[in-house]
Design a protein around this motif. Structure first.
Motif, PDB file in Angstrom:
ATOM      1  N   VAL A  25       0.857  -1.181   0.000  1.00 58.03           N
ATOM      2  CA  VAL A  25       0.000   0.000   0.000  1.00 58.03           C
ATOM      3  C   VAL A  25       0.894   1.233   0.000  1.00 58.03           C
ATOM      4  O   VAL A  25       1.728   1.410   0.878  1.00 58.03           O
ATOM      5  N   LYS A  26       0.717   2.050  -1.008  1.00 61.46           N
ATOM      6  CA  LYS A  26       1.499   3.281  -1.128  1.00 61.46           C
ATOM      7  C   LYS A  26       0.540   4.460  -1.008  1.00 61.46           C
ATOM      8  O   LYS A  26      -0.664   4.324  -1.232  1.00 61.46           O
ATOM      9  N   ALA A  27       1.068   5.611  -0.663  1.00 59.22           N
ATOM     10  CA  ALA A  27       0.238   6.805  -0.519  1.00 59.22           C
ATOM     11  C   ALA A  27       0.992   8.022  -1.042  1.00 59.22           C
ATOM     12  O   ALA A  27       2.223   8.064  -1.016  1.00 59.22           O
ATOM     13  N   PHE A  28       0.243   8.989  -1.539  1.00 55.77           N
ATOM     14  CA  PHE A  28       0.833  10.266  -1.939  1.00 55.77           C
ATOM     15  C   PHE A  28      -0.207  11.358  -1.762  1.00 55.77           C
ATOM     16  O   PHE A  28      -1.398  11.103  -1.686  1.00 55.77           O
ATOM     17  N   LYS A  29       0.265  12.569  -1.669  1.00 63.24           N
ATOM     18  CA  LYS A  29      -0.633  13.716  -1.511  1.00 63.24           C
ATOM     19  C   LYS A  29      -0.502  14.574  -2.761  1.00 63.24           C
ATOM     20  O   LYS A  29       0.566  15.126  -3.033  1.00 63.24           O
ATOM     21  N   PRO A  30      -1.564  14.694  -3.569  1.00 61.05           N
ATOM     22  CA  PRO A  30      -1.494  15.496  -4.788  1.00 61.05           C
ATOM     23  C   PRO A  30      -1.251  16.971  -4.472  1.00 61.05           C
ATOM     24  O   PRO A  30      -1.679  17.485  -3.444  1.00 61.05           O
ATOM     25  N   PHE A  31      -0.552  17.630  -5.380  1.00 59.80           N
ATOM     26  CA  PHE A  31      -0.265  19.056  -5.225  1.00 59.80           C
ATOM     27  C   PHE A  31      -1.555  19.853  -5.296  1.00 59.80           C
ATOM     28  O   PHE A  31      -2.439  19.598  -6.119  1.00 59.80           O
ATOM     29  N   HIS A  32      -1.675  20.832  -4.434  1.00 60.06           N
ATOM     30  CA  HIS A  32      -2.825  21.741  -4.429  1.00 60.06           C
ATOM     31  C   HIS A  32      -2.283  23.157  -4.364  1.00 60.06           C
ATOM     32  O   HIS A  32      -1.669  23.549  -3.372  1.00 60.06           O
ATOM     33  N   GLY A  33      -2.489  23.915  -5.445  1.00 58.51           N
ATOM     34  CA  GLY A  33      -1.988  25.285  -5.520  1.00 58.51           C
ATOM     35  C   GLY A  33      -2.871  26.267  -4.763  1.00 58.51           C
ATOM     36  O   GLY A  33      -4.031  25.979  -4.440  1.00 58.51           O
ATOM     37  N   ARG A  34      -2.323  27.438  -4.487  1.00 59.70           N
ATOM     38  CA  ARG A  34      -3.071  28.457  -3.749  1.00 59.70           C
ATOM     39  C   ARG A  34      -4.299  28.925  -4.518  1.00 59.70           C
ATOM     40  O   ARG A  34      -5.311  29.267  -3.938  1.00 59.70           O
ATOM     41  N   PHE A  35      -4.190  28.972  -5.843  1.00 64.44           N
ATOM     42  CA  PHE A  35      -5.270  29.522  -6.657  1.00 64.44           C
ATOM     43  C   PHE A  35      -6.132  28.414  -7.271  1.00 64.44           C
ATOM     44  O   PHE A  35      -6.932  28.691  -8.158  1.00 64.44           O
ATOM     45  N   ASP A  36      -5.998  27.207  -6.803  1.00 68.68           N
ATOM     46  CA  ASP A  36      -6.804  26.095  -7.294  1.00 68.68           C
ATOM     47  C   ASP A  36      -8.225  26.264  -6.764  1.00 68.68           C
ATOM     48  O   ASP A  36      -8.437  26.360  -5.564  1.00 68.68           O
ATOM     49  N   PRO A  37      -9.252  26.315  -7.651  1.00 69.17           N
ATOM     50  CA  PRO A  37     -10.626  26.552  -7.191  1.00 69.17           C
ATOM     51  C   PRO A  37     -11.255  25.345  -6.493  1.00 69.17           C
ATOM     52  O   PRO A  37     -12.223  25.503  -5.766  1.00 69.17           O
ATOM     53  N   CYS A  38     -10.712  24.155  -6.706  1.00 74.80           N
ATOM     54  CA  CYS A  38     -11.288  22.959  -6.106  1.00 74.80           C
ATOM     55  C   CYS A  38     -10.702  22.713  -4.717  1.00 74.80           C
ATOM     56  O   CYS A  38      -9.569  23.085  -4.445  1.00 74.80           O
ATOM     57  N   PRO A  39     -11.462  22.073  -3.835  1.00 72.38           N
ATOM     58  CA  PRO A  39     -10.914  21.762  -2.512  1.00 72.38           C
ATOM     59  C   PRO A  39      -9.805  20.705  -2.627  1.00 72.38           C
ATOM     60  O   PRO A  39      -9.787  19.920  -3.570  1.00 72.38           O
ATOM     61  N   PRO A  40      -8.862  20.685  -1.675  1.00 75.33           N
ATOM     62  CA  PRO A  40      -7.788  19.697  -1.744  1.00 75.33           C
ATOM     63  C   PRO A  40      -8.328  18.276  -1.630  1.00 75.33           C
ATOM     64  O   PRO A  40      -9.313  18.018  -0.941  1.00 75.33           O
ATOM     65  N   ILE A  41      -7.675  17.359  -2.322  1.00 79.27           N
ATOM     66  CA  ILE A  41      -8.116  15.970  -2.349  1.00 79.27           C
ATOM     67  C   ILE A  41      -7.716  15.242  -1.071  1.00 79.27           C
ATOM     68  O   ILE A  41      -8.453  14.423  -0.567  1.00 79.27           O
ATOM     69  N   GLY A  42      -6.573  15.531  -0.545  1.00 80.84           N
ATOM     70  CA  GLY A  42      -6.082  14.804   0.624  1.00 80.84           C
ATOM     71  C   GLY A  42      -5.119  13.709   0.184  1.00 80.84           C
ATOM     72  O   GLY A  42      -4.516  13.777  -0.875  1.00 80.84           O
ATOM     73  N   ILE A  43      -5.018  12.679   0.942  1.00 81.05           N
ATOM     74  CA  ILE A  43      -4.086  11.597   0.639  1.00 81.05           C
ATOM     75  C   ILE A  43      -4.769  10.581  -0.274  1.00 81.05           C
ATOM     76  O   ILE A  43      -5.900  10.178  -0.034  1.00 81.05           O
ATOM     77  N   LYS A  44      -4.071  10.168  -1.335  1.00 81.25           N
ATOM     78  CA  LYS A  44      -4.551   9.146  -2.271  1.00 81.25           C
ATOM     79  C   LYS A  44      -3.742   7.875  -2.015  1.00 81.25           C
ATOM     80  O   LYS A  44      -2.537   7.939  -1.796  1.00 81.25           O
ATOM     81  N   TYR A  45      -4.394   6.728  -2.067  1.00 80.44           N
ATOM     82  CA  TYR A  45      -3.749   5.444  -1.837  1.00 80.44           C
ATOM     83  C   TYR A  45      -3.805   4.586  -3.092  1.00 80.44           C
ATOM     84  O   TYR A  45      -4.752   4.687  -3.868  1.00 80.44           O
ATOM     85  N   TYR A  46      -2.789   3.761  -3.283  1.00 85.59           N
ATOM     86  CA  TYR A  46      -2.814   2.769  -4.350  1.00 85.59           C
ATOM     87  C   TYR A  46      -2.013   1.554  -3.907  1.00 85.59           C
ATOM     88  O   TYR A  46      -1.206   1.620  -2.997  1.00 85.59           O
ATOM     89  N   ARG A  47      -2.274   0.418  -4.547  1.00 83.93           N
ATOM     90  CA  ARG A  47      -1.626  -0.847  -4.196  1.00 83.93           C
ATOM     91  C   ARG A  47      -0.722  -1.295  -5.325  1.00 83.93           C
ATOM     92  O   ARG A  47      -1.029  -1.084  -6.488  1.00 83.93           O
ATOM     93  N   THR A  48       0.363  -1.942  -4.968  1.00 81.59           N
ATOM     94  CA  THR A  48       1.252  -2.540  -5.949  1.00 81.59           C
ATOM     95  C   THR A  48       1.166  -4.053  -5.825  1.00 81.59           C
ATOM     96  O   THR A  48       1.055  -4.578  -4.716  1.00 81.59           O
ATOM     97  N   PRO A  49       1.195  -4.782  -6.936  1.00 81.10           N
ATOM     98  CA  PRO A  49       1.068  -6.233  -6.884  1.00 81.10           C
ATOM     99  C   PRO A  49       2.322  -6.889  -6.311  1.00 81.10           C
ATOM    100  O   PRO A  49       3.426  -6.363  -6.447  1.00 81.10           O
ATOM    101  N   PRO A  50       2.172  -8.048  -5.672  1.00 78.82           N
ATOM    102  CA  PRO A  50       3.316  -8.712  -5.046  1.00 78.82           C
ATOM    103  C   PRO A  50       4.382  -9.149  -6.035  1.00 78.82           C
ATOM    104  O   PRO A  50       5.556  -9.245  -5.681  1.00 78.82           O
ATOM    105  N   ASN A  51       4.015  -9.405  -7.302  1.00 80.25           N
ATOM    106  CA  ASN A  51       5.015  -9.872  -8.256  1.00 80.25           C
ATOM    107  C   ASN A  51       6.047  -8.794  -8.594  1.00 80.25           C
ATOM    108  O   ASN A  51       7.102  -9.105  -9.148  1.00 80.25           O
ATOM    109  N   LEU A  52       5.809  -7.537  -8.255  1.00 81.35           N
ATOM    110  CA  LEU A  52       6.809  -6.497  -8.479  1.00 81.35           C
ATOM    111  C   LEU A  52       8.046  -6.693  -7.601  1.00 81.35           C
ATOM    112  O   LEU A  52       9.124  -6.219  -7.927  1.00 81.35           O
TER     113      LEU A  52
END
Length: 78
Positions: free
Chosen positions: A11-38
């Protein structure tokens, strides 16, 4: 020196960039999974196997390559 982040996590996580002038609210932390065969350089011989019925239910024949999916966004019941 101790490692801050472990080298192997599915399980990996990252926080997308949110600029000062971005009209949308910040997304927060996004999660994704990597397969075991990697994390396997090659498939070693004599891996432990599921039974044929269980392999069909889990989507793989080999136990080390099975990855249980747990939704990181769902709130856990305590």
């Amino acid at each position: 020196m101790e490692e801050r982040y472990p080298a192997y996590t599915q399980v990996k996580a990252f926080k997308p960039f949110h600029g000062r002038f971005d009209p949308c609210p910040p997304i927060g932390i996004k999660y994704y999974r990597t397969p075991p065969n990697l994390y396997m350089n090659f498939q070693p011989p004599n891996l432990e196997q599921f039974s044929p019925y269980e392999a069909l239910m889990r989507g793989t024949l080999w136990k080390p390559l099975y990855d249980y999916y747990e939704n990181p966004y769902r709130e856990r019941k305590s």
